[in-house]
Design an enzyme around this catalytic site. Structure first.
Site, short mmCIF file in Angstrom:
data_model
loop_
_atom_site.label_atom_id
_atom_site.label_comp_id
_atom_site.label_asym_id
_atom_site.label_seq_id
_atom_site.Cartn_x
_atom_site.Cartn_y
_atom_site.Cartn_z
N ASN A 1 33.46 -58.55 118.51
CA ASN A 1 33.00 -57.52 117.57
C ASN A 1 31.61 -57.90 117.09
O ASN A 1 31.25 -59.08 117.04
CB ASN A 1 33.94 -57.46 116.37
N HIS B 1 29.43 -57.43 113.64
CA HIS B 1 29.60 -57.08 112.23
C HIS B 1 28.25 -57.16 111.53
O HIS B 1 27.52 -58.14 111.71
CB HIS B 1 30.61 -58.02 111.57
N SER C 1 26.39 -60.50 112.96
CA SER C 1 27.13 -61.59 113.60
C SER C 1 28.03 -61.03 114.69
O SER C 1 28.72 -60.03 114.47
CB SER C 1 28.04 -62.29 112.59
N ASP D 1 37.29 -59.55 110.31
CA ASP D 1 35.94 -60.13 110.25
C ASP D 1 35.99 -61.64 110.04
O ASP D 1 35.00 -62.22 109.58
CB ASP D 1 35.09 -59.46 109.15
N1 NHR Z 1 40.70 -55.68 113.49
C1 NHR Z 1 41.08 -56.94 113.32
N2 NHR Z 1 42.39 -57.18 113.33
N3 NHR Z 1 40.21 -57.97 113.14
C2 NHR Z 1 38.90 -57.71 113.09
O1 NHR Z 1 38.06 -58.73 112.91
C3 NHR Z 1 38.42 -56.38 113.24
C4 NHR Z 1 39.37 -55.37 113.44
C5 NHR Z 1 38.97 -54.04 113.58
C6 NHR Z 1 37.65 -53.71 113.46
C7 NHR Z 1 35.29 -54.29 112.96
C8 NHR Z 1 35.04 -54.43 111.44
C9 NHR Z 1 33.57 -54.64 111.10
O2 NHR Z 1 32.81 -55.17 111.90
C10 NHR Z 1 36.69 -54.70 113.22
C11 NHR Z 1 37.07 -56.05 113.13
C12 NHR Z 1 36.65 -51.28 110.14
C13 NHR Z 1 37.08 -51.66 108.88
C14 NHR Z 1 37.83 -50.69 108.00
O3 NHR Z 1 38.09 -50.98 106.84
C15 NHR Z 1 36.82 -52.95 108.47
C16 NHR Z 1 36.16 -53.83 109.31
C17 NHR Z 1 35.75 -53.43 110.57
C18 NHR Z 1 35.99 -52.14 110.99
N4 NHR Z 1 38.23 -49.50 108.51
C19 NHR Z 1 38.97 -48.46 107.80
C20 NHR Z 1 40.45 -48.47 108.22
O4 NHR Z 1 41.25 -48.03 107.39
C21 NHR Z 1 38.43 -47.08 108.13
C22 NHR Z 1 36.99 -46.93 107.73
C23 NHR Z 1 36.31 -45.69 108.33
O5 NHR Z 1 36.93 -44.95 109.12
O6 NHR Z 1 35.11 -45.50 108.03
O7 NHR Z 1 40.78 -48.85 109.36
O8 NHR Z 1 33.17 -54.35 109.93
C1 GAR Z 2 26.44 -51.37 113.68
O1 GAR Z 2 25.47 -51.69 112.72
C2 GAR Z 2 27.61 -52.30 113.57
O2 GAR Z 2 27.26 -53.60 113.17
C3 GAR Z 2 28.41 -51.62 112.51
O3 GAR Z 2 28.27 -50.25 112.71
C4 GAR Z 2 27.04 -50.00 113.38
C5 GAR Z 2 27.35 -49.23 114.64
O4 GAR Z 2 26.16 -48.80 115.23
N1 GAR Z 2 29.79 -51.99 112.61
C6 GAR Z 2 30.63 -51.87 111.60
O5 GAR Z 2 30.27 -51.52 110.50
C7 GAR Z 2 32.04 -52.16 111.95
N2 GAR Z 2 32.86 -51.94 110.81
P1 GAR Z 2 26.19 -48.21 116.71
O6 GAR Z 2 27.33 -47.23 116.80
O7 GAR Z 2 24.85 -47.51 116.80
O8 GAR Z 2 26.31 -49.37 117.65
#
Ligand code: NHR
Ligand code: GAR
Length: 217
Positions: free
Chosen positions: A112, A114, A141, A150
């Site tokens: 991923n 982040h 990262s 994360d």
């Molecule tokens: N899943 C796991 N188990 N572990 C990780 O490290 C993950 C993952 C799923 C996604 C990306 C992450 C980021 O880079 C990621 C890492 C979505 C949310 C979230 O709260 C949090 C972190 C990340 C991605 N999502 C909401 C939910 O209820 C919806 C938010 C929306 O739709 O805008 O799933 O930040």
């Molecule tokens: C990126 O900045 C990525 O780091 C972030 O969303 C953007 C996606 O851009 N990811 C998250 O926030 C995951 N929760 P992109 O669709 O243009 O690659």
């Protein structure tokens, strides 16, 4: 079913939105020796799907709203991913939290990106939170995905300064320039076999990748 030596690594990319990180991987796929077998989105209107189609890559939508719970969504998503038999799954702006069962299925073969200098600023809305804290450094990262959101081992970080007149948008675009450098780098390392997850530890050329200490929450 094994690949020939030096044949491109089959990859599936999961997106939810713009897909600029996907585009960075598409643009460098040949150079970093990957083949993107499919791009899968949980949102039908994600612009990244158009980027994939433009590049001749198969696309699919698995809409989380069509499923009764996260487990059912993740089962359907895993079935779609596995159809393409990837050796690496790349989350590129994928916005759904994944269940432990899904993550364990791909453990050691899912990355991923982040938008923060992990372990600082896990979770959402990172750019505004960095501005609110008054931190002077920010970045992105790449990490191995583990069940802890994360919280998986960090592979590479890209740093940017926070400038006095930044808002969340100016800061986000500076961070994304770094993302488009570090994500292809991390995927290249994985594709060449240099990057691995061993017993929960990320290694590059067999050496543990140092993990930074938290400076903020
Ligand atoms: N899943 C796991 N188990 N572990 C990780 O490290 C993950 C993952 C799923 C996604 C990306 C992450 C980021 O880079 C990621 C890492 C979505 C949310 C979230 O709260 C949090 C972190 C990340 C991605 N999502 C909401 C939910 O209820 C919806 C938010 C929306 O739709 O805008 O799933 O930040
Ligand atoms: C990126 O900045 C990525 O780091 C972030 O969303 C953007 C996606 O851009 N990811 C998250 O926030 C995951 N929760 P992109 O669709 O243009 O690659």
């Amino acid at each position: 079913m094994g690949r020939l030596p030096n044949s491109p690594l089959p990859v599936v990319v999961l997106i939810s939105g713009s897909g600029s990180n996907l585009q960075a991987l598409i643009d460098r796929a040949t150079e970093i020796n990957i083949t993107i077998r499919a791009v899968i989105s949980n949102k039908a209107d994600a612009y990244g799907l158009a980027r994939a189609q433009e590049a001749g890559i198969a696309t699919a939508v698995v809409d989380h709203r069509q499923f009764p719970d996260r487990a059912a969504f993740d089962q359907a998503l895993a079935a779609e991913v596995d159809r393409h038999q990837p050796e690496l799954v790349v989350l590129a702006g994928f916005m759904r939290i994944l269940t432990e069962d899904f993550v364990i299925h791909y453990l050691g073969r899912m990355l991923n990106i982040h938008p923060s200098l992990l372990p600082d600023f896990q979770g959402l809305n990172t750019h505004q939170r960095v501005l609110d804290t008054g931190a002077d450094q920010h970045g992105a990262s790449v990490h191995f995905v583990t069940p802890e959101l994360d919280g998986g081992p960090v592979v590479i970080r890209g740093e940017v300064p926070v400038l006095a007149d930044d808002d969340a948008d100016t800061l986000a675009s500076r961070v994304q320039e770094q993302e488009h450098i570090i994500y292809p780098q991390a995927v290249a390392w994985f594709a060449s076999g240099r990057l691995r997850l061993n017993n929960g530890i990320a290694t590059l050329d067999g050496q543990q990748i140092p993990q930074a200490k938290a400076r903020h929450t």
